[in-house]
Design an enzyme around this catalytic site. Structure first.
Site, PDB file in Angstrom:
ATOM      1  N   PRO A   1       0.826  -1.199  -0.042  1.00 18.43           N
ATOM      2  CA  PRO A   1       0.067  -0.038   0.086  1.00 18.43           C
ATOM      3  C   PRO A   1       0.840   1.413  -0.047  1.00 18.43           C
ATOM      4  O   PRO A   1       0.933   2.054   0.882  1.00 18.43           O
ATOM      5  CB  PRO A   1      -1.029  -0.300   1.250  1.00 18.43           C
ATOM      6  CG  PRO A   1       0.082  -0.839   2.217  1.00 18.43           C
ATOM      7  CD  PRO A   1       1.017  -1.909   1.250  1.00 18.43           C
ATOM      8  N   CYS A   2       1.446   1.600  -0.924  1.00 18.83           N
ATOM      9  CA  CYS A   2       2.256   2.817  -1.197  1.00 18.83           C
ATOM     10  C   CYS A   2       1.325   4.088  -1.025  1.00 18.83           C
ATOM     11  O   CYS A   2       1.854   5.214  -0.724  1.00 18.83           O
ATOM     12  CB  CYS A   2       3.065   2.784  -2.158  1.00 18.83           C
ATOM     13  SG  CYS A   2       2.109   2.673  -3.940  1.00 18.83           S
TER      14      CYS A   2
END
Length: 188
Positions: free
Chosen positions: A152-153
């Protein structure tokens, strides 16, 4: 479950399956190998899909085929639940073969150390991987993330509270953070 890459890419051909699924943030390109999910791409229009297929063929040594054996069934189910608002991380087997070195180290920390509904600063993530002065390099790792959403950047933000960058576009980042309850929901 995380699987390390095997022999160098040039020495092996990895069967790859792909599909495009609709989501609340637009069409998503998904690709998987027998090891796990290997690629997620935002805004998967026809032109982008063709570029991704060509790139994957070169990177993995095999021509991707569209949804042949069900490798993508579970990733699709998990993403559907995520976009339906079910809290929690999207935990899936991952094929890490499209990232190496420092980038892989940062992305693995992100995948396991920044849970749903939270954010982390670029500098803090750099500190967590033992490189406290590498905040800019963490940004580069985020930009090269082959598995956004799952790794989850969108949860990585600037230390002053700014959103920072995002390969899927800042509006997509805002929407994902709103879905997770980190930001207020957009008014549209």
């Amino acid at each position: 479950m995380d699987i390390e890459a095997g022999p160098p890419r040039a020495a092996r051909a990895v069967p790859v399956e792909w599909t495009v699924v609709e989501s609340d943030i637009g069409p998503l390109f998904l690709a998987a190998t027998g090891r796990g999910l290997v690629r997620v791409e935002f805004h998967a229009d026809a032109a982008r899909r063709e570029r991704m297929l060509d790139r994957l063929a070169g990177q993995l040594g095999a021509q991707p085929v569209e949804c042949a054996s069900g490798l993508l069934a579970e990733p699709i189910r998990r993403l559907d639940r995520y976009f339906a608002g079910e809290p929690g991380d999207i935990v899936l087997p991952l094929d890490w073969s499209l990232t190496t070195g420092f980038n892989r180290q940062v992305l693995r920390e992100l995948a396991t150390g920044v849970p749903y509904g939270t954010v982390v600063g670029y500098g803090e993530l750099a500190r967590r991987v033992g490189q406290p002065r590498a905040a800019q390099a963490v940004g580069v790792a985020m930009g090269s993330n082959p598995l956004p959403l799952v790794v989850p950047c969108h949860r990585v933000v600037e230390s002053d509270g700014g959103l920072g960058g995002f390969g899927g576009g800042l509006e997509t980042k805002r929407r994902l953070l709103a879905l997770e309850g980190v930001l207020p929901a957009p008014l549209f």
